[in-house]
Design a protein around this motif. Structure first.
Motif, PDB file in Angstrom:
ATOM      1  N   SER A  78       0.950  26.329  43.314  1.00 43.91           N
ATOM      2  CA  SER A  78       1.327  26.632  41.954  1.00 43.91           C
ATOM      3  C   SER A  78       2.831  27.364  41.845  1.00 43.91           C
ATOM      4  CB  SER A  78       0.451  27.554  41.513  1.00 43.91           C
ATOM      5  OG  SER A  78      -1.074  26.722  41.336  1.00 43.91           O
ATOM      6  N   LEU A  79       3.227  28.339  42.620  1.00 37.17           N
ATOM      7  CA  LEU A  79       4.385  28.971  42.863  1.00 37.17           C
ATOM      8  C   LEU A  79       5.551  27.699  42.842  1.00 37.17           C
ATOM      9  CD1 LEU A  79       3.572  32.275  44.406  1.00 37.17           C
ATOM     10  CD2 LEU A  79       4.115  31.883  42.012  1.00 37.17           C
ATOM     11  N   ARG A  80       5.260  27.125  43.965  1.00 38.23           N
ATOM     12  CA  ARG A  80       6.206  25.778  43.773  1.00 38.23           C
ATOM     13  C   ARG A  80       6.480  24.995  42.835  1.00 38.23           C
ATOM     14  NH1 ARG A  80       3.966  24.817  49.908  1.00 38.23           N
ATOM     15  NH2 ARG A  80       5.327  26.031  51.089  1.00 38.23           N
ATOM     16  N   LEU A  81       5.469  24.938  42.162  1.00 42.83           N
ATOM     17  CA  LEU A  81       5.342  24.058  40.850  1.00 42.83           C
ATOM     18  C   LEU A  81       6.230  24.778  39.840  1.00 42.83           C
ATOM     19  CD1 LEU A  81       4.643  21.586  38.978  1.00 42.83           C
ATOM     20  CD2 LEU A  81       2.737  22.727  38.373  1.00 42.83           C
TER      21      LEU A  81
ATOM     22  N   ASP B  49       9.448  31.303  30.351  1.00 43.25           N
ATOM     23  CA  ASP B  49       8.270  31.821  30.911  1.00 43.25           C
ATOM     24  C   ASP B  49       7.003  30.594  30.897  1.00 43.25           C
ATOM     25  OD1 ASP B  49       7.680  31.144  28.219  1.00 43.25           O
ATOM     26  OD2 ASP B  49       7.490  33.438  27.647  1.00 43.25           O
ATOM     27  N   LEU B  50       6.000  30.966  31.138  1.00 42.09           N
ATOM     28  CA  LEU B  50       4.921  30.202  31.453  1.00 42.09           C
ATOM     29  C   LEU B  50       4.638  29.222  30.351  1.00 42.09           C
ATOM     30  CD1 LEU B  50       2.210  31.678  33.919  1.00 42.09           C
ATOM     31  CD2 LEU B  50       3.591  29.573  34.015  1.00 42.09           C
ATOM     32  N   SER B  51       4.620  29.696  29.063  1.00 37.90           N
ATOM     33  CA  SER B  51       4.176  29.230  27.953  1.00 37.90           C
ATOM     34  C   SER B  51       5.443  28.271  27.607  1.00 37.90           C
ATOM     35  CB  SER B  51       4.115  30.298  26.708  1.00 37.90           C
ATOM     36  OG  SER B  51       5.206  31.135  26.695  1.00 37.90           O
TER      37      SER B  51
ATOM     38  N   ILE C  30       4.957  22.015  33.066  1.00 42.70           N
ATOM     39  CA  ILE C  30       3.660  22.208  33.696  1.00 42.70           C
ATOM     40  C   ILE C  30       2.680  21.746  32.804  1.00 42.70           C
ATOM     41  CG2 ILE C  30       2.176  24.045  34.467  1.00 42.70           C
ATOM     42  CD1 ILE C  30       4.635  26.003  35.198  1.00 42.70           C
ATOM     43  N   ARG C  31       1.768  20.931  33.306  1.00 46.79           N
ATOM     44  CA  ARG C  31       1.028  20.205  32.526  1.00 46.79           C
ATOM     45  C   ARG C  31      -0.613  20.635  32.819  1.00 46.79           C
ATOM     46  NH1 ARG C  31       3.322  14.463  33.289  1.00 46.79           N
ATOM     47  NH2 ARG C  31       5.037  14.722  31.654  1.00 46.79           N
ATOM     48  N   ASP C  32      -0.645  21.691  33.740  1.00 50.63           N
ATOM     49  CA  ASP C  32      -1.756  22.350  34.055  1.00 50.63           C
ATOM     50  C   ASP C  32      -2.246  23.423  33.114  1.00 50.63           C
ATOM     51  OD1 ASP C  32      -4.105  23.581  35.214  1.00 50.63           O
ATOM     52  OD2 ASP C  32      -3.426  23.687  37.253  1.00 50.63           O
TER      53      ASP C  32
ATOM     54  N   ALA D  66      -2.027  29.214  31.120  1.00 51.04           N
ATOM     55  CA  ALA D  66      -2.956  30.047  30.728  1.00 51.04           C
ATOM     56  C   ALA D  66      -2.396  31.458  31.563  1.00 51.04           C
ATOM     57  CB  ALA D  66      -4.194  29.716  30.408  1.00 51.04           C
ATOM     58  N   GLY D  67      -1.923  31.302  32.649  1.00 51.05           N
ATOM     59  CA  GLY D  67      -1.714  32.581  33.806  1.00 51.05           C
ATOM     60  C   GLY D  67      -2.901  32.616  34.779  1.00 51.05           C
ATOM     61  N   TYR D  68      -3.772  31.883  34.629  1.00 53.88           N
ATOM     62  CA  TYR D  68      -4.867  31.923  35.806  1.00 53.88           C
ATOM     63  C   TYR D  68      -5.402  30.599  36.135  1.00 53.88           C
ATOM     64  CZ  TYR D  68      -9.405  33.596  37.741  1.00 53.88           C
ATOM     65  OH  TYR D  68     -10.543  34.041  38.570  1.00 53.88           O
ATOM     66  N   LYS D  69      -5.451  30.563  37.699  1.00 57.41           N
ATOM     67  CA  LYS D  69      -5.728  29.490  38.429  1.00 57.41           C
ATOM     68  C   LYS D  69      -6.475  29.956  39.776  1.00 57.41           C
ATOM     69  CE  LYS D  69      -4.235  25.000  40.075  1.00 57.41           C
ATOM     70  NZ  LYS D  69      -3.441  23.964  40.116  1.00 57.41           N
ATOM     71  N   SER D  70      -7.493  29.350  40.075  1.00 59.74           N
ATOM     72  CA  SER D  70      -7.950  29.563  41.422  1.00 59.74           C
ATOM     73  C   SER D  70      -7.974  30.939  41.731  1.00 59.74           C
ATOM     74  CB  SER D  70      -7.120  28.660  42.462  1.00 59.74           C
ATOM     75  OG  SER D  70      -7.114  27.355  42.389  1.00 59.74           O
TER      76      SER D  70
END
Length: 146
Positions: free
Chosen positions: A49-52, A69-71, A79-81, A86-90
């Protein structure tokens, strides 16, 4: 007069206790391995995810002249995930901060474990593209690279 003996079928108490003990031993061996595998998988997902995020930042900066920023990365479709946007994954929480004094050249992103933050790996990436890590504390630009 003797009564005919009925045969009893089923398991004795000692047999049931042996089965329970074997299951307990197997669980004691399997659960730590499962937790380690889950942590490794979550850490690999965080690194990916950081690479993305980094490649999305490079593309965003090429078009807009500054980092986002992420949004912003999510709204523009870099970023399509939806979980990552939303800032939370795995089992990791992601934050992206753009340097307000130099948004064209500096940003940093962190992946912080949501569970067991004192024993899981923390990750960090900035505009250099080098992913860095720390165990138990947040990673920074001076942390060792992976």
């Amino acid at each position: 007069m003797q009564m005919p003996r009925r045969s009893q079928s089923g398991f004795s108490l000692i047999e049931l206790l042996i089965v329970v003990a074997v299951i307990g031993i197997l669980a004691a061996l399997a659960i730590p391995n499962y937790l380690h595998a889950r942590q490794s998988a979550s850490a690999s997902s965080a690194i990916s995810s950081l690479r993305l995020i980094h490649s999305s930042q490079a593309a965003y900066r090429t078009l807009h002249g500054v980092y986002g920023d992420l949004s912003a990365l999510g709204n523009e479709g870099y970023i399509r995930d939806p979980s990552l946007v939303a800032g939370y994954k795995s089992h990791y929480t992601f934050t992206v901060k753009v340097d307000q004094t130099d948004p064209a050249n500096k940003y940093e992103a962190q992946a912080t474990p949501a569970h067991a933050p004192t024993i899981w790996h923390h990750f960090y990436i900035d505009a250099s593209g080098v992913i860095r890590y720390e165990v138990g504390t947040p990673a920074t630009s001076s942390s060792p690279p992976i």
